[in-house]
Design a protein around this motif. Structure first.
Motif, PDB file in Angstrom:
ATOM      1  N   ALA A  23       0.823  -1.061   0.248  1.00 31.30           N
ATOM      2  CA  ALA A  23      -0.507  -0.081  -0.102  1.00 31.30           C
ATOM      3  C   ALA A  23       0.775   1.388   0.231  1.00 31.30           C
ATOM      4  O   ALA A  23       0.597   2.710  -0.824  1.00 31.30           O
ATOM      5  N   THR A  24       2.025   1.566   0.760  1.00 31.75           N
ATOM      6  CA  THR A  24       2.983   2.755   0.863  1.00 31.75           C
ATOM      7  C   THR A  24       3.544   2.531  -0.742  1.00 31.75           C
ATOM      8  O   THR A  24       3.193   4.206  -1.684  1.00 31.75           O
ATOM      9  N   VAL A  25       3.849   1.671  -1.537  1.00 32.74           N
ATOM     10  CA  VAL A  25       4.532   1.629  -2.657  1.00 32.74           C
ATOM     11  C   VAL A  25       3.095   2.792  -3.700  1.00 32.74           C
ATOM     12  O   VAL A  25       3.573   3.039  -4.545  1.00 32.74           O
ATOM     13  N   LEU A  26       2.100   2.129  -3.901  1.00 38.55           N
ATOM     14  CA  LEU A  26       0.966   2.505  -4.275  1.00 38.55           C
ATOM     15  C   LEU A  26       0.671   4.031  -3.428  1.00 38.55           C
ATOM     16  O   LEU A  26       0.611   4.892  -5.089  1.00 38.55           O
ATOM     17  N   LEU A  27       0.948   4.617  -2.706  1.00 35.43           N
ATOM     18  CA  LEU A  27       0.094   5.841  -2.446  1.00 35.43           C
ATOM     19  C   LEU A  27       1.775   6.514  -2.628  1.00 35.43           C
ATOM     20  O   LEU A  27       1.065   8.097  -3.466  1.00 35.43           O
ATOM     21  N   LEU A  28       2.788   6.274  -2.248  1.00 39.44           N
ATOM     22  CA  LEU A  28       3.974   7.289  -3.126  1.00 39.44           C
ATOM     23  C   LEU A  28       3.999   7.015  -4.627  1.00 39.44           C
ATOM     24  O   LEU A  28       4.431   8.154  -4.880  1.00 39.44           O
ATOM     25  N   LEU A  29       3.962   6.110  -5.460  1.00 42.68           N
ATOM     26  CA  LEU A  29       3.419   6.371  -6.777  1.00 42.68           C
ATOM     27  C   LEU A  29       2.832   7.060  -7.321  1.00 42.68           C
ATOM     28  O   LEU A  29       3.188   8.234  -8.333  1.00 42.68           O
ATOM     29  N   SER A  30       1.579   7.721  -6.952  1.00 40.03           N
ATOM     30  CA  SER A  30       0.841   8.624  -6.889  1.00 40.03           C
ATOM     31  C   SER A  30       1.412   9.731  -6.890  1.00 40.03           C
ATOM     32  O   SER A  30       1.245  10.926  -7.249  1.00 40.03           O
ATOM     33  N   GLU A  31       2.055  10.753  -5.862  1.00 32.43           N
ATOM     34  CA  GLU A  31       3.085  11.281  -5.621  1.00 32.43           C
ATOM     35  C   GLU A  31       3.749  11.854  -6.680  1.00 32.43           C
ATOM     36  O   GLU A  31       4.418  13.242  -6.381  1.00 32.43           O
ATOM     37  N   ILE A  32       4.045  10.320  -7.297  1.00 34.58           N
ATOM     38  CA  ILE A  32       5.594  11.376  -8.318  1.00 34.58           C
ATOM     39  C   ILE A  32       5.030  12.364  -9.194  1.00 34.58           C
ATOM     40  O   ILE A  32       3.860  11.041  -9.908  1.00 34.58           O
ATOM     41  N   LYS A  33       4.967  13.062  -9.527  1.00 35.20           N
ATOM     42  CA  LYS A  33       5.039  13.872 -11.159  1.00 35.20           C
ATOM     43  C   LYS A  33       5.278  13.615 -12.005  1.00 35.20           C
ATOM     44  O   LYS A  33       6.040  14.110 -11.518  1.00 35.20           O
ATOM     45  N   ARG A  34       4.894  13.740 -13.182  1.00 34.36           N
ATOM     46  CA  ARG A  34       5.725  14.465 -14.145  1.00 34.36           C
ATOM     47  C   ARG A  34       6.721  13.253 -14.640  1.00 34.36           C
ATOM     48  O   ARG A  34       8.480  12.930 -14.620  1.00 34.36           O
ATOM     49  N   TRP A  35       6.758  12.045 -14.769  1.00 32.97           N
ATOM     50  CA  TRP A  35       7.133  11.180 -14.801  1.00 32.97           C
ATOM     51  C   TRP A  35       8.322  11.281 -15.896  1.00 32.97           C
ATOM     52  O   TRP A  35       8.340  11.573 -17.395  1.00 32.97           O
ATOM     53  N   ASN A  36       9.448  10.808 -16.009  1.00 34.80           N
ATOM     54  CA  ASN A  36      10.221  11.009 -17.268  1.00 34.80           C
ATOM     55  C   ASN A  36      11.588   9.707 -16.761  1.00 34.80           C
ATOM     56  O   ASN A  36      12.068   8.997 -15.753  1.00 34.80           O
ATOM     57  N   VAL A  37      12.497   9.887 -17.772  1.00 36.98           N
ATOM     58  CA  VAL A  37      13.377   9.047 -18.002  1.00 36.98           C
ATOM     59  C   VAL A  37      14.131   9.193 -16.322  1.00 36.98           C
ATOM     60  O   VAL A  37      14.257   7.481 -16.020  1.00 36.98           O
ATOM     61  N   ALA A  38      14.944   9.471 -16.034  1.00 33.15           N
ATOM     62  CA  ALA A  38      15.702  10.118 -14.888  1.00 33.15           C
ATOM     63  C   ALA A  38      15.014   9.790 -13.239  1.00 33.15           C
ATOM     64  O   ALA A  38      15.234   8.729 -13.250  1.00 33.15           O
TER      65      ALA A  38
END
Length: 339
Positions: free
Chosen positions: A145-160
């Protein structure tokens, strides 16, 4: 999630100290008794997580909305405190230093962590020894659940950021796969182990307890807490304090300047730790004992998968971490954002 604004590069060191001093005063003044009780409870949750090898107290701090404040508070401990003291001097200077490092927040958090260690160490050790499937199932659900919640907090995914996320996963999996040391730890060795472990405890997804396990110091530390062996406890605490002060300043800088990238890396650490908290484990002979550290498929588990119990505990862990995240977002005061 948000982070505090970083100091402007064109401001002099004295100006930075003044800004930090003012910010610390506002922050300290804004904490009500209810908020401090909340910090204490979050500290207890961090302590409970840190006891379990494979689960990080930093993960709890991150999802509960106090991670950045914790890093900023610890990172503010340094030579600049002398300048803060000199501005007022005497008792006022001491009070200013207290506010500068957000010491009331740190004290409440530390009391919560110590409370967990004092009251839960024996219980969790008993569960790890006698009901490992149950406790690992609970924490597996919590970490997913922690991983899913934090993934939603990352904006504008890019290669880096994707590379940083994958790097975090690979690093955590590699650490989880290292062989355990079985040396009898001396006090100097425990000091070193504490310094390394506290750096891991601050990193979400990298378990300080598991680092102690890798270094062969986990049982010695847990037994010392359970029996109140003060020489071992104070040695480990001294090592932790040393490692903490040396490590957090770099992490504070990263969070201030590259928040989204750092969050991607930390989330990768947490995702990689799922290898360590996988509930179904056996020993080298495929049986169950205290050396059961090898992951197997649920249907290959000697006692059966126990789907109803394990899935229920995973769901409970996910619900609790979601509630903690909701509480953290609603209790966090508005801050500036950094990319």
């Amino acid at each position: 999630m948000t982070t505090s604004q970083s100091p402007r590069p064109d401001v002099s060191s004295s100006g930075i100290v003044a800004e930090q001093h003012a910010a610390a005063q506002k922050k300290a003044a804004a904490d009500s008794k209810k908020q401090l009780v909340g910090v204490y409870i979050k500290g207890m949750a961090m302590g409970a997580a840190d006891i379990v090898p494979g689960v990080s107290g930093g993960t709890i701090a991150l999802i509960s909305g106090i991670y950045e404040r914790l890093i900023n508070a610890i990172g503010s401990i340094g030579p600049s405190l002398w300048q803060v003291f000199r501005q007022d001097g005497g008792i006022k200077g001491v009070v200013a230093m207290w506010r500068q490092v957000d010491a009331t927040f740190l004290l409440c958090l530390l009391l919560g962590i110590v409370t967990s260690f004092a009251t839960l160490a024996g219980i969790i050790k008993h569960l790890l020894d006698n009901q490992p499937l149950l406790i690992w199932s609970f924490f597996f659900g919590l970490v997913v659940a922690t991983v899913l919640l934090l993934l939603s907090e990352i904006k504008r995914w890019n290669v880096a950021r994707a590379v940083l996320f994958i790097t975090g996963i690979i690093t955590a999996v590699t650490i989880s796969s290292l062989p355990l040391l079985t040396t009898a730890p001396s006090l100097p060795y425990l000091f070193f182990a504490g310094a390394i472990a506290i750096c891991a405890m601050i990193l979400p997804g990298v378990s300080g307890s598991f680092i102690l396990l890798l270094l062969g110091a986990y049982n010695a530390v847990l037994d010392a807490v359970d029996t109140m062996n003060l020489s071992v406890i104070f040695t480990v605490m001294a090592g932790m304090a040393t490692g903490l002060l040396l490590f957090t300043r770099a992490l504070k800088w990263l969070l201030s300047h590259y928040y989204q990238g750092t969050l991607a890396l930390l989330t990768g650490f947490i995702a990689g730790s799922l290898v360590k908290v996988w509930p179904w484990k056996v020993d080298t002979l495929g049986t169950l004992n205290s050396e059961a550290v090898y992951n197997v498929a649920p249907w290959h588990y000697p006692e059966g998968a126990h789907w109803l119990v394990t899935l229920s505990l995973m769901l409970l862990g996910a619900v609790l971490v979601s509630a903690l995240s909701w509480w953290g977002h609603h209790s966090k005061r508005p801050k500036g954002t950094a990319d």
